[in-house]
Design a protein around this motif. Structure first.
Motif, short mmCIF file in Angstrom:
data_model
loop_
_atom_site.label_atom_id
_atom_site.label_comp_id
_atom_site.label_asym_id
_atom_site.label_seq_id
_atom_site.Cartn_x
_atom_site.Cartn_y
_atom_site.Cartn_z
N ARG A 133 1.03 -1.33 -0.17
CA ARG A 133 0.19 0.06 0.03
C ARG A 133 0.82 1.28 0.09
O ARG A 133 0.68 2.23 -0.85
CB ARG A 133 -0.85 -0.17 1.32
N ARG A 144 1.12 3.78 -2.97
CA ARG A 144 0.63 5.18 -2.66
C ARG A 144 1.60 6.08 -3.34
O ARG A 144 1.41 7.27 -3.97
CB ARG A 144 0.31 5.35 -1.25
N THR A 180 -11.05 7.21 0.13
CA THR A 180 -10.40 6.24 1.09
C THR A 180 -10.79 6.34 2.46
O THR A 180 -11.42 7.43 2.77
CB THR A 180 -8.88 6.51 1.02
N GLU A 220 -3.37 7.48 3.73
CA GLU A 220 -3.57 7.71 2.16
C GLU A 220 -4.05 9.10 1.79
O GLU A 220 -3.44 9.65 1.15
CB GLU A 220 -4.80 6.62 1.77
#
Length: 348
Positions: free
Chosen positions: A169, A173, A191, A196
């Protein structure tokens, strides 16, 4: 690139109001993240922009076009889904090219664009594989490539990283942030993950119960939350909250009877003090407390203390460890860094 204008958008499923009076202007080339808890309406709002859901009221403009009643294919948007939505019987090349084939692009154009996005996302070596032969991260890159190849005005991302492990992740990102800089495209991203949201967004839109609770830069929402909800959503660990029984001069009296010095401007409307763990300190004198848990997180350590006859507080501190559990300590709160909220949980 194109701007997006949402005017008084509402959405109802039967008698349930999912979105209510949402007004939002997104600039061309901006990266905007919709964030909020499950059920806040963020994914529904994204699907309305995409045309996958019909708004119950309101108007949607992309660029200077009113697309409120337009089909998804006529809006100039591409969407990347949480589930990747790749065709299992097609290889990567065919998956990426599918939208261009539907648009009846020439074989030369298709080959050129597929090659360009494959190089951009470093998936050239995967073009002849089927989705089942790919890792989660590779599938997500293919889904993003399929969106890019159509050269849309707007990119929409619906929790695209939620199926990836933590390390992947973080890596993906960064790739999405780099992609935004390369393309300069307008991107709208949904999200529930605050990391994030804060690391990707030019501007965050915090939703709660179908309404916009606050919007602004990540720095603005973190350091000047408009409501207790925003303050509590952002930050790991979350902000500490202390309930105020009354205000006497420049001091707040807690329900336990403990007194806390307040910053200038505090008044009798104060009901809750918020303070982040980094703004609480273990000290020789201050509010009496007892250590009841310590979290060792490598780069930082979170010490959990309970005030004498009062609530628990999380403190960022490296002087105490697991051996100090049960120890009597004192804590101080930085008055200049306090967040003050009234009875309606609005910032004072």
């Amino acid at each position: 690139m194109a701007s997006v204008q949402l005017e008084n958008i509402a959405k109802r499923f039967g008698k349930t109001e999912v979105l209510e009076q949402v007004d939002l202007a997104i600039e061309s080339g901006e990266f905007v993240v919709f964030v909020g808890a499950s059920g806040s309406g963020k994914s529904t709002l994204l699907r309305i922009i995409a045309g996958l859901e019909q708004a119950s009221a309101g108007r949607i403009l992309i660029g200077d076009r009113d697309v409120t009643d337009s089909a998804p294919s006529q809006r100039g948007v591409s969407m990347v889904f949480q589930s990747y939505a790749l065709y299992p019987h097609m290889n990567v090349r065919e998956n990426i090219a599918f939208g261009l084939k539907l648009a009846k692009s020439s074989n030369e154009t298709i080959a050129q664009r597929v090659g360009e996005v494959a190089r951009m996302l470093q998936i050239e070596q995967l073009l002849d594989r089927r989705p089942r032969e790919l890792s989660g991260g590779q599938r997500q890159r293919v889904a993003i490539a399929r969106a890019i190849v159509r050269q849309p005005s707007i990119f929409l991302f619906d929790e695209p990283l939620s199926n990836l492990d933590a390390a992947l992740r973080a890596h993906t990102r960064i790739e999405i942030a780099e992609l935004h800089r390369k393309l300069g495209a307008t991107m709208i991203y949904v999200t529930h993950d605050q990391v994030e949201a804060m690391s990707l967004a030019d501007r965050m839109v915090m939703l709660k119960d179908g309404r916009i609770e606050q919007m602004g830069t990540p720095d603005e929402l973190y350091h000047r939350p408009a409501t207790r909800y925003v303050a509590g959503f952002l930050g790991a660990p979350t902000m500490n909250f202390l309930t105020v029984a009354r205000v006497t001069g420049q001091q707040a009296v807690l329900e336990s009877g403990a007194q806390i010095d307040l910053p200038p401007g505090a008044d009798g409307t104060l009901r809750t003090i918020g303070i982040r763990p980094e703004d609480v300190a273990i000290a020789d004198t201050g509010l009496p407390a007892k250590v009841f848990h310590v979290e060792e997180l490598g780069e930082t350590r979170i010490v959990h203390v309970r005030l004498d006859q009062g609530p628990a507080l999380a403190v960022r501190d490296r002087t105490l460890g697991h051996g100090d559990i049960g120890r009597e300590v004192a804590v101080t709160l930085d008055a200049a860094r306090m967040h003050l909220f009234d009875a309606d949980d609005r910032r004072i």
